[in-house]
Design a protein around this motif. Structure first.
Motif, short mmCIF file in Angstrom:
data_model
loop_
_atom_site.label_atom_id
_atom_site.label_comp_id
_atom_site.label_asym_id
_atom_site.label_seq_id
_atom_site.Cartn_x
_atom_site.Cartn_y
_atom_site.Cartn_z
N TYR A 49 0.84 -1.18 0.00
CA TYR A 49 0.00 0.00 0.00
C TYR A 49 0.89 1.25 0.00
O TYR A 49 2.10 1.16 0.19
CB TYR A 49 -0.95 -0.03 1.20
CG TYR A 49 -1.85 -1.24 1.20
CD1 TYR A 49 -3.08 -1.22 0.55
CD2 TYR A 49 -1.44 -2.43 1.79
CE1 TYR A 49 -3.90 -2.35 0.52
CE2 TYR A 49 -2.25 -3.56 1.77
CZ TYR A 49 -3.47 -3.51 1.13
OH TYR A 49 -4.27 -4.63 1.09
N THR A 50 0.28 2.40 -0.21
CA THR A 50 1.09 3.61 -0.36
C THR A 50 1.97 3.87 0.86
O THR A 50 3.14 4.25 0.73
CB THR A 50 0.17 4.82 -0.63
OG1 THR A 50 -0.59 4.58 -1.82
CG2 THR A 50 0.99 6.08 -0.82
N ASP A 51 1.45 3.66 2.05
CA ASP A 51 2.26 3.92 3.24
C ASP A 51 3.39 2.91 3.40
O ASP A 51 4.32 3.14 4.16
CB ASP A 51 1.37 3.93 4.49
CG ASP A 51 2.13 4.40 5.72
OD1 ASP A 51 2.73 5.48 5.65
OD2 ASP A 51 2.14 3.68 6.74
N LEU A 101 2.18 9.04 -12.10
CA LEU A 101 1.37 8.71 -10.93
C LEU A 101 1.29 7.20 -10.80
O LEU A 101 0.97 6.49 -11.75
CB LEU A 101 -0.02 9.33 -11.02
CG LEU A 101 -0.71 9.39 -9.65
CD1 LEU A 101 -1.24 10.78 -9.38
CD2 LEU A 101 -1.81 8.36 -9.54
N LEU A 102 1.56 6.72 -9.61
CA LEU A 102 1.62 5.29 -9.33
C LEU A 102 0.68 4.94 -8.19
O LEU A 102 0.67 5.61 -7.15
CB LEU A 102 3.05 4.88 -8.95
CG LEU A 102 4.11 5.11 -10.05
CD1 LEU A 102 5.50 5.20 -9.43
CD2 LEU A 102 4.06 3.98 -11.05
N THR A 103 -0.09 3.88 -8.38
CA THR A 103 -0.96 3.37 -7.33
C THR A 103 -0.67 1.90 -7.14
O THR A 103 -0.72 1.11 -8.10
CB THR A 103 -2.44 3.57 -7.68
OG1 THR A 103 -2.74 4.96 -7.69
CG2 THR A 103 -3.34 2.88 -6.66
N ALA A 104 -0.36 1.50 -5.92
CA ALA A 104 -0.12 0.10 -5.59
C ALA A 104 -1.44 -0.52 -5.14
O ALA A 104 -2.50 -0.18 -5.68
CB ALA A 104 0.96 0.00 -4.52
N ASN A 105 -1.41 -1.42 -4.18
CA ASN A 105 -2.67 -1.94 -3.64
C ASN A 105 -3.46 -0.82 -2.98
O ASN A 105 -2.88 0.11 -2.42
CB ASN A 105 -2.40 -3.05 -2.62
CG ASN A 105 -1.79 -4.28 -3.26
OD1 ASN A 105 -0.76 -4.76 -2.82
ND2 ASN A 105 -2.40 -4.81 -4.29
#
Length: 779
Positions: free
Chosen positions: A28-30, A249-253
């Motif tokens: 996740y982002t964090d 821009l990147l988005t993971a789970n």
């Protein structure tokens, strides 16, 4: 080689991402950190409304480890645009709706508790939090208003300078004179005022943002949870004032969103500004208290419905008036869910010749509202079902018969709805009858008598629904054959819990014969996309599904040319079936994975085919789909405590072609639970000063597994005719059916006490007061 039938469309394939997620290996982002990153914390307004007299950051800057404190003045000096609202709509009189400017950080005044005022950056999150507490904000408080209708009254506090009278839009659709005439001529008119209460989204994963800036290339790399990286990148580039190519821009789970993470928030701009100014990555992560204040809220609409019927209960016209609460700012697709989506969805599965909708949307001193699972569609269906149930009671008609009398029949489809949309498919009576049978409708009285012996009230309720889903727009479908032998699907939707990886792989495996376990999904990198509509409005199966089908067809076309070279045959003699290219009339063949391997290892490519089997494709916009269903709930009420328990729940839904029934059922379970939460317990409360009273899980109740019954689930599919798969959206349907089913069941149980309507949530206190306030007990 042929693909396994175990992974075909229609099979209950397990989600391929689950082993990683449930074992704690999600990303996740964090979870993402960059070398040398600093940490940001937002300073928020403690007042709902007030004028900023000054901001003193000196004490914060004096703390060891503090790198910078940015205010609205700093960001204004940097020349950033306001946060975007992309929707264009007109008022009743044809004038454009207002689009008030929203700065990234508040400059002259604050307009809700939680309004971001400053952004502190430090070497650690702990130091940043301490420094945020040291920032002194001098705010001169102003009167606040939190109710939409009250905000539009003369003398209400003026919230935004560019929204006179706090009016966001005065929306109207329909023929007023015709509806007036139909109501005047009706044998019976039912009027019902109801509220769809404001909700906190409370996604499992809090919002976060991490940005790095490369001065050599002038590019930002931004990690943020989203519902689609392409649109988010474009919004962010617009605010930063740079070309879209300068933002990756990147988005993971993503740990849940329900609409809330689809928009650009101030914190994302702040980390970009800080990263560029400080020359190092900057990361911000929300905490739960901040999320309650700053994440967009859902629902919050007050409507009055007027339903005109003849003496047999046939619907002649429907009028809706009401107020939508925009909060302190205009969300990125506001006020869609209070206006257009109400008008499009309210007729549901019923023949309704005339519909008029008049909704005024107001700015208030509350957190701004945004799309929340269904985005107005559940509210519209809820209104219609409560009106029909109330009309049946008032007229002494069977609520089952009045519904069946007004349902659109299969022979009337295609059906031109008063929303100017055409229903292309459906069997609404068949779905309805199957749902009643699944719910064991005919034996209810026996269960009711048994409950009465135990001192309980048992009620049942129907919630039929139809949703207008998948707003027509384009979508990308890319297929790439990787050097390691995997096949990557690239598309612009984004999975935040839906299970795209398995469902999309099933589609590609069936269409191309590619082994299911060799298929990968790429959605979260804007650099890989040529377009992306994101995930929202229950569009993924239709739009990404169509894009994958069409891209697969292009792969086959290219593959025939390559197979002709590999097999030394004419292209026109090559046929493709179940993953294999064959020379017609012979047993000379090559499967698609072997062909891809030949391409990688030196098969001479014809001119113009440098990318071999790879395809980058963009679909044309497809029409909306119309998922529908009937849900039946039974609730048991303890009259001594007012506690309501949902004890039985059955649902039958038409989602057209079901790609993966297990995923679909899981989506319905989640949506129904959210609907039960709204109906029975979730409520966002503000005091007269605009302070949020339900600012944590101590005060804001949410459903738990031990309060939810087992669900009886069935599908009654009628494939859509408007997309290649015949699919209809399912992600938000659980909310659309459950609000009505549960609330109608509650009223049914309380009807002996003279209760004809209650607003959500029906908390134990409300129910107890309703039961114990009755003068003579049950009637």
């Amino acid at each position: 080689m042929s693909h396994s039938p175990d992974f075909a469309i229609g099979k209950p394939v397990r989600r391929s991402e689950d082993p990683k997620l449930v074992s704690g290996h999600g990303r996740y982002t964090d979870d993402i950190s960059l070398p040398g990153q600093a940490y940001g914390v937002v300073v928020r307004s403690p007042f709902a409304h007030g004028t900023i007299r000054g901001i003193d950051v000196s004490a914060a800057l004096d703390l060891p480890g503090v790198l910078a404190v940015y205010t609205g003045a700093d960001l204004a000096e940097a020349g950033y645009a306001g946060l975007p609202s992309v929707l264009q709509m007109a008022n009743r009189d044809g004038t454009p709706m207002v689009k008030p400017f929203r700065p990234v950080l508040a400059t002259n005044k604050v307009t809700f508790v939680g309004d971001p005022v400053a952004f502190v950056v430090a070497e650690s999150a702990t130091v940043a939090r301490d420094a945020a507490e040291a920032v002194e904000i001098d705010i001169d408080p102003l009167p606040a208003v939190t109710d939409a209708e009250q905000a539009l009254e003369p003398g209400a506090p003026q919230i935004l300078d560019d929204a006179p009278g706090n009016l966001g839009i005065d929306y109207h659709s329909g023929d007023t004179d015709a509806v007036d005439a139909a109501i005047a001529a009706a044998d019976h008119v039912t009027t019902l005022a109801l509220t769809s209460d404001r909700l906190v989204v409370a996604a499992m994963e809090p919002r976060a943002a991490l940005a790095a800036y490369d001065p050599d290339s002038g590019r930002y790399e931004v990690h943020v949870p989203s519902q689609g990286v392409f649109a988010m990148r474009n919004m962010l580039a617009g605010v930063l004032g740079v070309d879209q190519s300068r933002v990756r821009l990147l988005t993971a789970n993503v740990g849940g969103s329900f609409g809330m993470k689809s928009m650009l928030y101030p914190e994302t701009v702040c980390v970009c500004h800080a990263a560029k100014a400080l020359g190092r990555p900057v990361k911000w992560t929300s905490d739960r208290s901040g999320a309650f204040l700053s994440d967009s809220h859902g629902r919050d609409i007050q409507v009055t419905g007027t339903l005109a019927l003849d003496k047999r209960g046939t619907i002649k016209a429907l009028r809706i008036t009401g107020f939508g609460n925009l909060g302190a700012h205009l969300g990125h697709v506001a006020p869609l869910y209070f206006t257009i989506n109400i008008a499009k969805n309210v007729v549901s599965v019923y023949r309704t010749p005339l519909v008029e909708v008049s909704i005024k949307c107001a700015f208030t001193n509350t957190t701004f509202t945004g799309p929340y699972r269904g985005a107005g569609r559940p509210d519209a269906n809820y209104l219609m079902e409560r009106l029909i149930e109330t009309a049946a009671s008032e007229m002494g008609l069977d609520p089952v018969k009045i519904r069946k009398r007004n349902q659109i029949r299969p022979g009337q489809i295609p059906y031109a709805a008063p929303s100017d949309l055409t229903y292309d498919s459906g069997d609404f009576p068949g779905v309805f009858d199957e749902a009643l049978a699944l719910a064991d409708w005919t034996d209810f009285k026996a269960r009711q008598r048994e409950a009465k012996k135990r001192g309980r009230l048992l009620g049942r309720g129907i919630g039929s629904y139809l949703e207008v889903t998948a707003p027509p727009n384009k979508e990308m479908g890319g297929i790439r054959f990787e050097p390691d032998g995997d096949v990557t699907i690239i598309t612009g939707t984004l999975d935040y819990g839906q299970g795209h990886a398995s469902a999309f792989a099933q589609v590609l495996s069936e269409k191309l014969g590619v082994p299911f376990d060799r298929i990968r999904l790429l959605q979260g990198d804007s650099d890989e996309l040529i377009h992306g509509g994101g995930t929202g409005g229950s569009r993924s199966a239709m739009m990404s599904g169509a894009a994958i089908v069409e891209a697969a067809q292009k792969v086959v076309e290219k593959g025939k040319q390559l197979a002709g070279l590999a097999l030394e045959a004419a292209v026109e003699d090559i046929v493709f079936s179940d993953g294999t290219f064959t020379v017609a009339g012979t047993d000379i063949a090559i499967d698609i994975m072997d062909l891809a391997d030949r391409v990688r290892h030196g098969l001479a490519l014809p001119d113009g085919m440098e990318d071999g089997l790879d395809v980058t494709h963009l679909t044309e916009a497809l029409p909306s789909s119309f998922p529908n269903g009937t849900h039946v709930a039974e609730v048991e009420i303890d009259p001594e405590t007012g506690v309501v328990a949902v004890v039985r729940y059955a649902m039958v839904n038409d989602f057209g072609t079901v790609i993966n029934p297990m995923l679909v059922e899981g989506q319905l379970h989640g949506g129904v639970v959210q609907g039960i939460g709204q109906a029975l317990m979730e409520f966002t409360a503000y005091d007269d000063d605009g302070q949020l009273l339900t600012g944590s899980f101590t005060d804001y109740a949410m459903p738990r597994a031990d309060t939810i019954p087992a669900f009886a689930f069935a599908s009654h599919p009628v494939p859509a005719t408007t997309n290649p798969l015949g699919a209809k959206g399912c992600g938000e349907a659980g909310c659309a059916g459950s609000l009505s089913a549960v609330m109608n069941a509650v009223i049914d149980a309380l009807r002996p006490y003279g209760v004809t309507h209650m607003d959500m949530p029906v908390t134990p206190e409300k129910v107890w007061r309703a039961v114990n306030g009755a003068n003579s007990g049950p009637r």
